[in-house]
Motif scaffolding. Structure first.
Motif, short mmCIF file in Angstrom:
data_model
loop_
_atom_site.label_atom_id
_atom_site.label_comp_id
_atom_site.label_asym_id
_atom_site.label_seq_id
_atom_site.Cartn_x
_atom_site.Cartn_y
_atom_site.Cartn_z
N GLY A 177 46.20 -11.06 -10.98
CA GLY A 177 47.04 -10.01 -12.40
C GLY A 177 45.96 -10.85 -13.49
O GLY A 177 45.28 -11.54 -13.24
N PRO A 178 46.17 -10.14 -14.92
CA PRO A 178 45.27 -10.89 -15.90
C PRO A 178 45.26 -12.18 -15.52
O PRO A 178 43.89 -12.52 -16.64
CB PRO A 178 45.96 -9.95 -17.18
CG PRO A 178 46.52 -8.85 -16.40
CD PRO A 178 47.56 -8.87 -14.80
N ASP A 179 46.41 -13.07 -15.60
CA ASP A 179 46.46 -14.32 -16.21
C ASP A 179 45.42 -14.93 -15.09
O ASP A 179 44.91 -16.33 -15.33
CB ASP A 179 47.80 -14.76 -15.66
CG ASP A 179 48.65 -14.23 -16.85
OD1 ASP A 179 47.65 -13.75 -17.88
OD2 ASP A 179 50.11 -14.09 -17.09
N ASP A 180 44.61 -14.39 -14.20
CA ASP A 180 44.24 -15.34 -13.02
C ASP A 180 42.76 -14.79 -13.58
O ASP A 180 42.08 -15.57 -12.67
CB ASP A 180 44.34 -14.84 -11.96
CG ASP A 180 45.32 -14.96 -11.35
OD1 ASP A 180 46.35 -15.94 -11.76
OD2 ASP A 180 46.37 -14.35 -10.00
N LEU A 181 42.26 -13.76 -14.43
CA LEU A 181 41.21 -13.83 -14.65
C LEU A 181 39.84 -14.36 -15.60
O LEU A 181 39.02 -15.16 -15.59
CB LEU A 181 40.64 -12.44 -16.08
CG LEU A 181 41.52 -10.99 -14.48
CD1 LEU A 181 41.54 -10.08 -16.03
CD2 LEU A 181 39.96 -11.20 -13.57
N ALA A 182 41.27 -15.91 -16.00
CA ALA A 182 40.74 -17.34 -17.22
C ALA A 182 39.25 -17.39 -16.20
O ALA A 182 39.69 -17.99 -15.00
CB ALA A 182 41.90 -17.56 -17.34
N GLY A 183 38.34 -17.66 -16.41
CA GLY A 183 37.30 -18.22 -16.14
C GLY A 183 36.54 -17.19 -14.63
O GLY A 183 35.59 -18.01 -14.57
N LYS A 184 37.18 -16.54 -14.67
CA LYS A 184 36.10 -15.99 -13.57
C LYS A 184 35.62 -14.64 -14.62
O LYS A 184 35.03 -14.31 -15.58
CB LYS A 184 36.61 -14.99 -12.82
CG LYS A 184 37.95 -15.80 -12.08
CD LYS A 184 38.03 -16.22 -11.48
CE LYS A 184 38.72 -16.31 -9.80
NZ LYS A 184 39.67 -17.90 -10.78
N LYS A 185 34.23 -14.28 -13.52
CA LYS A 185 33.17 -13.37 -14.09
C LYS A 185 34.00 -12.03 -13.63
O LYS A 185 34.61 -11.40 -12.70
CB LYS A 185 32.07 -13.28 -13.03
CG LYS A 185 31.00 -14.22 -13.35
CD LYS A 185 29.78 -13.78 -14.40
CE LYS A 185 28.72 -14.16 -15.20
NZ LYS A 185 29.19 -15.61 -16.30
N ILE A 186 33.43 -11.35 -15.19
CA ILE A 186 34.41 -9.81 -15.17
C ILE A 186 33.19 -9.31 -15.84
O ILE A 186 32.11 -9.20 -16.61
CB ILE A 186 35.20 -10.24 -16.38
CG1 ILE A 186 36.50 -11.26 -15.79
CG2 ILE A 186 35.80 -8.84 -16.26
CD1 ILE A 186 37.12 -11.32 -17.05
N GLY A 187 33.40 -7.38 -14.66
CA GLY A 187 32.13 -7.11 -15.18
C GLY A 187 33.03 -5.37 -15.21
O GLY A 187 33.96 -4.93 -15.53
N VAL A 188 31.90 -5.04 -16.47
CA VAL A 188 33.01 -4.44 -17.45
C VAL A 188 31.45 -3.11 -18.03
O VAL A 188 29.93 -3.23 -17.78
CB VAL A 188 33.00 -4.04 -18.72
CG1 VAL A 188 34.49 -5.24 -18.35
CG2 VAL A 188 32.34 -5.11 -19.60
N GLN A 189 31.91 -1.82 -17.82
CA GLN A 189 31.30 -0.96 -18.68
C GLN A 189 31.06 -0.92 -19.69
O GLN A 189 31.26 -0.76 -21.05
CB GLN A 189 30.98 0.66 -18.13
CG GLN A 189 30.00 1.85 -18.46
CD GLN A 189 30.59 3.47 -18.88
OE1 GLN A 189 31.76 3.44 -18.72
NE2 GLN A 189 29.35 4.28 -19.01
N GLN A 190 29.36 -1.31 -20.25
CA GLN A 190 29.39 -1.48 -21.80
C GLN A 190 29.41 -0.74 -22.54
O GLN A 190 29.54 0.64 -23.08
CB GLN A 190 27.51 -1.64 -21.76
CG GLN A 190 27.40 -1.53 -23.25
CD GLN A 190 25.71 -3.05 -23.48
OE1 GLN A 190 25.33 -3.30 -22.53
NE2 GLN A 190 25.91 -2.64 -24.50
N GLY A 191 30.57 -1.80 -23.67
CA GLY A 191 30.70 -0.25 -25.14
C GLY A 191 31.99 0.07 -24.66
O GLY A 191 32.47 0.28 -25.93
N THR A 192 32.61 -0.32 -23.84
CA THR A 192 33.96 -0.32 -23.46
C THR A 192 35.36 -0.41 -24.08
O THR A 192 35.27 -1.98 -23.68
CB THR A 192 34.17 0.31 -21.99
OG1 THR A 192 33.80 -0.16 -21.39
CG2 THR A 192 32.81 1.18 -21.46
N THR A 193 35.91 -0.35 -24.02
CA THR A 193 37.65 -0.68 -24.63
C THR A 193 37.58 -1.77 -23.13
O THR A 193 38.37 -3.52 -23.97
CB THR A 193 38.71 -0.17 -24.94
OG1 THR A 193 38.95 0.53 -23.47
CG2 THR A 193 38.75 0.61 -25.80
N GLY A 194 37.26 -1.57 -21.69
CA GLY A 194 37.53 -2.94 -20.44
C GLY A 194 36.78 -3.94 -21.28
O GLY A 194 37.25 -4.55 -21.46
N ASP A 195 35.49 -3.86 -21.98
CA ASP A 195 34.62 -4.17 -22.21
C ASP A 195 34.82 -5.36 -23.67
O ASP A 195 34.60 -6.75 -23.16
CB ASP A 195 32.94 -4.24 -22.74
CG ASP A 195 31.48 -4.96 -23.48
OD1 ASP A 195 31.84 -5.69 -23.48
OD2 ASP A 195 30.42 -4.01 -23.75
#
Ligand code: ARG
Length: 296
Positions: A177-195
């Motif tokens: 879940g989102p809480d486990d993402l701390a300190g992890k490498k996250i890939g996103v599409q540039q400029g999107t809300t995900g980014d």
């Protein structure tokens, strides 16, 4: 961690308050003109207006003749976002190219109602708003989320879809879940809300930005990132195409999609809103969506 919920009500409020601002100033200007001034100039203005109108009409007619129809409607998008817009060589989209998807069809319906020919421009996602601002495109239909920051630069139509930012990980990942993402490498599409959201929540140094969502997914498969944050519908498509990926149940942020136009282009915005309403009322919107998204 912050949770973000831009609800329809909030988006509507933003739209209303902006409209109220511009409406207000127009009224003030009109009221400031005295009756005497108005009377003096009315006759002269009337003649001017007629001449100007004639000229404008002649121009429009010339343009119309050139294009045989009523001109073009230029939609800018980033066609890397199935099922909203993507290339499919086995189909012909509403502008005669292989760009298809929900947004392409909605824009096709708008163009049809306006008697214009749809032209779809496929460019980088973070170039879409500048493309509107420079007047090179008439509208952006790109699964674009209404955000307060974007509302500063463009006007948004009524919303036509809700979405959530989803998390994709590899099947064997321990991220749940989102809480486990701390300190992890996250890939996103540039400029999107995900980014934007992930950068805010997890820090710039943990975000890898890619030109296309599918590139971020490739990076995940290759082990270059630990997770991808992207809108749920493309996420489902990407996970469906790859056996070694899974979609987490916990959504990261909720949002709403709308069509963007250049700030102040209320004429086109009104036309877009009335087509969206017609499509909703007639059931065509559900048909378009149902064609690309199978209900669970
Ligand atoms: N909804 C997200 C946003 O507005 C992502 C949209 C990406 N769209 C695209 N056509 N690539 O930022």
């Amino acid at each position: 961690m912050k949770k973000r919920f831009l609800t329809a009500a909030m988006a509507a409020l933003c739209a209303i308050s902006l409209a109220a601002c511009s409406g207000g100033s127009a009224e003030t200007t009109a009221a400031d003109t005295t009756a005497a001034e108005a009377a003096d100039t009315t006759a002269a203005e009337a003649e001017d207006t007629t001449a100007a109108e004639d000229a404008a009409e002649a121009e429009t007619e010339a343009e119309a003749e050139e294009n045989t129809e009523g001109g073009t409607l230029i939609m800018a998008t980033n066609a890397e976002f199935p099922p909203y817009e993507y290339h499919d060589s086995s189909q012909t989209g509403p502008d005669g190219t292989d760009i298809v998807g929900i947004d392409a069809e909605i824009a096709g319906a708008i163009a049809e109602k306006l008697g214009k020919e749809l032209v779809i421009e496929d460019i980088a996602f973070d170039s879409l708003i500048p493309e509107l601002q420079s007047g090179k495109a008439d509208l952006v239909a790109a699964g674009m989320t209404v955000t307060e920051d974007r509302l500063v630069n463009v006007d948004f139509s009524d919303t036509y879809a809700t979405a959530v930012q989803s998390i994709i990980v590899t099947s064997d990942s321990e991220i749940a879940g989102p809480d486990d993402l701390a300190g992890k490498k996250i890939g996103v599409q540039q400029g999107t809300t995900g980014d934007l959201y992930a950068t805010d929540d997890f820090g710039d140094e943990n975000i890898d930005r890619y030109p296309k969502g599918v590139d971020a997914v490739q990076a995940l498969i290759q082990g270059k990132v630990d997770a991808v944050i992207i809108d749920n519908e493309p996420a489902k498509v990407f996970v469906g195409d790859n056996d070694n990926l899974k979609l987490l149940d916990t959504a990261y942020a909720e949002e709403e999609y709308a069509i963007a136009v250049k700030k102040g282009n209320t004429e086109l915005l009104d036309q877009i809103n009335s087509v969206i309403q017609e499509l909703k009322d007639s059931g065509e919107m559900d048909e378009i969506i149902g064609k690309y998204i199978t209900a669970e």
